[in-house]
Scaffold this motif. Structure first.
Motif, mmCIF file in Angstrom:
data_model
loop_
_atom_site.group_PDB
_atom_site.id
_atom_site.type_symbol
_atom_site.label_atom_id
_atom_site.label_comp_id
_atom_site.label_asym_id
_atom_site.label_seq_id
_atom_site.Cartn_x
_atom_site.Cartn_y
_atom_site.Cartn_z
ATOM 1 N N PRO A 84 0.808 -1.229 0.000
ATOM 2 C CA PRO A 84 0.000 0.000 0.000
ATOM 3 C C PRO A 84 0.837 1.273 0.000
ATOM 4 N N ASP A 85 1.912 1.300 0.793
ATOM 5 C CA ASP A 85 2.775 2.486 0.828
ATOM 6 C C ASP A 85 3.482 2.690 -0.504
ATOM 7 N N TYR A 86 3.952 1.587 -1.092
ATOM 8 C CA TYR A 86 4.639 1.689 -2.382
ATOM 9 C C TYR A 86 3.681 2.195 -3.460
ATOM 10 N N PRO A 150 -9.061 1.539 -11.176
ATOM 11 C CA PRO A 150 -8.306 2.332 -12.157
ATOM 12 C C PRO A 150 -7.691 3.570 -11.518
ATOM 13 N N ASP A 151 -6.581 4.036 -12.094
ATOM 14 C CA ASP A 151 -5.973 5.283 -11.651
ATOM 15 C C ASP A 151 -5.509 6.064 -12.873
ATOM 16 N N ALA A 239 -6.314 7.682 -5.922
ATOM 17 C CA ALA A 239 -5.100 7.297 -5.206
ATOM 18 C C ALA A 239 -5.435 6.628 -3.877
ATOM 19 N N ARG A 240 -6.376 7.194 -3.166
ATOM 20 C CA ARG A 240 -6.786 6.617 -1.875
ATOM 21 C C ARG A 240 -7.386 5.232 -2.069
ATOM 22 N N THR A 241 -8.202 5.077 -3.093
ATOM 23 C CA THR A 241 -8.858 3.800 -3.353
ATOM 24 C C THR A 241 -7.848 2.717 -3.736
ATOM 25 N N VAL A 242 -6.910 3.065 -4.615
ATOM 26 C CA VAL A 242 -5.885 2.100 -5.040
ATOM 27 C C VAL A 242 -5.048 1.654 -3.843
ATOM 28 N N SER A 243 -4.667 2.611 -3.009
ATOM 29 C CA SER A 243 -3.863 2.273 -1.832
ATOM 30 C C SER A 243 -4.629 1.352 -0.888
ATOM 31 N N GLU A 244 -5.896 1.656 -0.647
ATOM 32 C CA GLU A 244 -6.703 0.830 0.257
ATOM 33 C C GLU A 244 -6.882 -0.581 -0.293
ATOM 34 N N SER A 246 -4.993 -2.165 -2.344
ATOM 35 C CA SER A 246 -3.744 -2.921 -2.446
ATOM 36 C C SER A 246 -3.413 -3.671 -1.163
ATOM 37 N N GLY A 247 -4.045 -3.309 -0.058
ATOM 38 C CA GLY A 247 -3.817 -4.007 1.191
ATOM 39 C C GLY A 247 -4.741 -5.184 1.427
ATOM 40 N N THR A 248 -5.612 -5.483 0.473
ATOM 41 C CA THR A 248 -6.568 -6.581 0.651
ATOM 42 C C THR A 248 -5.972 -7.905 0.196
ATOM 43 N N ALA A 249 -6.556 -8.979 0.710
ATOM 44 C CA ALA A 249 -6.136 -10.318 0.294
ATOM 45 C C ALA A 249 -6.426 -10.538 -1.185
ATOM 46 N N ASP A 250 -7.524 -9.969 -1.677
ATOM 47 C CA ASP A 250 -7.861 -10.129 -3.092
ATOM 48 C C ASP A 250 -6.801 -9.503 -3.993
ATOM 49 N N ALA A 251 -6.249 -8.352 -3.597
ATOM 50 C CA ALA A 251 -5.209 -7.713 -4.406
ATOM 51 C C ALA A 251 -3.955 -8.577 -4.442
ATOM 52 N N ARG A 252 -3.572 -9.134 -3.301
ATOM 53 C CA ARG A 252 -2.403 -10.016 -3.278
ATOM 54 C C ARG A 252 -2.642 -11.256 -4.125
ATOM 55 N N GLU A 253 -3.861 -11.789 -4.076
ATOM 56 C CA GLU A 253 -4.211 -12.946 -4.902
ATOM 57 C C GLU A 253 -4.193 -12.588 -6.375
#
Length: 269
Positions: A84-86, A150-151, A239-244, A246-253
């Motif tokens: 998320p920070d990256y 999207p961003d 930007a806020r939405t993408v960061s949030e 990116s911290g989910t399990a679905d994003a990692r999957e």
């Protein structure tokens, strides 16, 4: 005569005596997948175009077989819990770059071959004033496919280009659009044979560069001003939405599925 202003690194930059600047994304081994380093370099080059009165038109292209396949998913996946920070930083640089292209006085032509995908590839296409693509080019948003949103202002620019219904279809179902389909949808200016991309793009750039620069800049500003206010308001939300996300399990999957070349299994977490 071409002056090579930056001839190494993640973004290359040169300027012809006719006023045509060329910006080339230069990570061909990674399909020009973007990283924070590349996006910082891209933003810096666009600012150089802003400050150089010799620049009358800009061509944005990619080295190697692809324009830009989006974010470098391997770099993203390597960040683990720090993702998320990256992505907060990377998204900020991408948005600054897209906004700088839109605000540039000189017209910007995206010369697209191979894939234009993800927030960066697809987003930079949407931020260009003209898009010339090869017949074999392919376009995809891809954000939802990896559990993201999207961003690069795409939630505003794509809707303006193709309309709400088509934008909803492209962003939520993630089709891979052929150049012909993208042209029909209104995403592109022109489709050319694969071996004609450079010649056709440079001809258009030289035509634009020969026009009255103040008139070109004023007309571009008037056209983009219609979407500028909405875009500026939306960038921080994107930007806020993408960061949030990116911290989910679905994003990692989603990232793991792309790397492993398999279908993702989303759980809603």
């Amino acid at each position: 005569m071409t002056e090579k202003l930056i001839d190494s690194g993640p973004v290359l930059f040169d300027l012809d005596t006719d006023g045509v600047a060329t910006i080339r994304l230069n990570r061909p081994a990674a399909a020009n997948g973007v990283t924070t380093e590349l996006l910082q370099a891209l933003h810096g080059v666009v600012l150089r175009c802003h400050g150089d009165p010799r620049v009358r038109a800009v061509i944005l292209s990619g080295e190697g077989p692809n324009f830009c396949a989006g974010g470098d998913v391997r770099v993203f996946a390597s960040k683990g819990e720090a993702l998320p920070d990256y992505l907060r930083e990377a998204t900020a640089w991408l948005q600054l770059s897209a906004a700088a292209l839109i605000q540039l006085r000189a017209p910007v032509i995206a010369a697209v071959h191979g894939f234009a995908a993800g927030g960066a590839g697809f987003g930079l296409v949407c931020a260009a004033d003209f898009v010339v693509a090869t017949e074999s080019a392919r376009f995809m948003s891809g954000a939802v496919r990896v559990g993201m949103a999207p961003d690069a202002g795409v939630s505003v620019t794509l809707t303006q280009l193709v309309g709400l219904r088509k934008a909803m279809e492209i962003l939520l179902t993630n089709p891979t659009l052929t150049a012909a389909q993208a042209l029909q949808a209104g995403l592109l200016t022109k489709v050319v044979p694969d071996d004609r991309l450079q010649d056709e793009t440079r001809t258009l750039a030289r035509t634009l560069a020969a026009c009255a620069p103040q008139a070109i800049a004023a007309t571009k500003r008037l056209l983009w001003n219609g979407v500028g206010a909405a875009l500026e308001a939306r960038l921080s939300e994107e930007a806020r939405t993408v960061s949030e996300l990116s911290g989910t399990a679905d994003a990692r999957e989603g990232l793991a599925a792309v790397i492993e070349r398999r279908a993702p299994k989303f759980t809603g977490r």
